[in-house]
Design a protein around this motif. Structure first.
Motif, mmCIF file in Angstrom:
data_model
loop_
_atom_site.group_PDB
_atom_site.id
_atom_site.type_symbol
_atom_site.label_atom_id
_atom_site.label_comp_id
_atom_site.label_asym_id
_atom_site.label_seq_id
_atom_site.Cartn_x
_atom_site.Cartn_y
_atom_site.Cartn_z
ATOM 1 N N ARG A 62 12.097 8.151 -7.639
ATOM 2 C CA ARG A 62 11.282 8.998 -6.765
ATOM 3 C C ARG A 62 11.959 9.178 -5.427
ATOM 4 N N ASP A 87 8.091 15.501 -6.458
ATOM 5 C CA ASP A 87 7.372 16.242 -7.509
ATOM 6 C C ASP A 87 6.203 17.041 -6.954
ATOM 7 N N SER A 89 3.561 15.823 -5.299
ATOM 8 C CA SER A 89 2.353 15.020 -5.080
ATOM 9 C C SER A 89 2.354 14.449 -3.660
ATOM 10 N N VAL A 135 0.181 3.778 -11.119
ATOM 11 C CA VAL A 135 1.232 4.220 -12.042
ATOM 12 C C VAL A 135 0.551 4.715 -13.315
ATOM 13 N N ASP A 136 0.737 5.996 -13.623
ATOM 14 C CA ASP A 136 0.203 6.588 -14.857
ATOM 15 C C ASP A 136 -1.288 6.299 -15.047
ATOM 16 N N GLY A 137 -2.073 6.509 -13.996
ATOM 17 C CA GLY A 137 -3.516 6.349 -14.099
ATOM 18 C C GLY A 137 -4.022 4.919 -14.025
ATOM 19 N N LYS A 138 -3.135 3.947 -13.869
ATOM 20 C CA LYS A 138 -3.531 2.547 -13.730
ATOM 21 C C LYS A 138 -3.062 2.043 -12.381
#
Length: 179
Positions: A62, A87, A89, A135-138
């Motif tokens: 990133r 990205d 965000s 990270v990835d919804g967690k």
């Protein structure tokens, strides 16, 4: 000297040397370095940072920019950080920093678990804290060993090592510029 005693002394000496070699730097090691880093001086007004996150193998995962509005009243500071990632965000973190005494700071933010502890000496500051990282919804709780080094009155470099269960996950590298 008997062989068993010599072997014991040799092993003890080797063990001590290995432990000393593994000792990590401490802020006091930089006490003579200049210019002196005081968070309340550097982080006042507008500061811009550019950074990357590298996975443990070195791959850049990133890239990001941080716009910071910083203010202090006495020993209490607010560092309002607006992150923009490559990205597209965005993220916001607001640090509430307290100067505890010469070279000692504590800090809180919504995604910091408990309280960050900081120690400064010379041009260096070391922060230790646990961050809730999405990270990835967690969310994962990750430990940060965060070092800052003041290069001059405008530039500050930051390197943070991230760990989970003592395992190194990667590093965050940042270059701050005071406007």
């Amino acid at each position: 000297m008997p062989w068993n005693l010599r072997r014991t002394v040799l092993l003890a000496g080797l063990g001590a040397a290995l432990l000393q070699g593994c000792a990590s730097p401490q802020p006091k090691d930089y006490a003579q370095e200049r210019p002196v880093l005081a968070l309340e001086d550097y982080f006042s007004g507008r500061v811009v940072a550019h950074g990357i996150f590298q996975k443990r193998g070195g791959e850049v995962a990133r890239r990001f920019t941080v716009l910071m509005d910083c203010r202090w009243e006495g020993d209490e500071g607010v560092l309002d950080e607006a992150f923009t990632y490559s990205d597209g965000s965005t993220q916001r973190r607001v640090w509430h920093i307290t100067k505890l005494g010469p070279g000692r700071y504590s800090g809180r933010a919504d995604d910091v678990v408990g309280e960050a502890q900081g120690e400064a000496a010379g041009n260096a500051l070391r922060w230790n804290y646990t961050l809730r990282l999405p990270v990835d919804g967690k969310e994962y709780e990750v430990q940060f060993d965060d070092w800052m080094f003041l290069v001059d009155d405008k530039v500050l470099l930051n390197r943070a090592t991230m760990r989970k269960f003592g395992i190194r996950l990667g590093e965050v590298l940042l270059s701050f510029r005071k406007e």
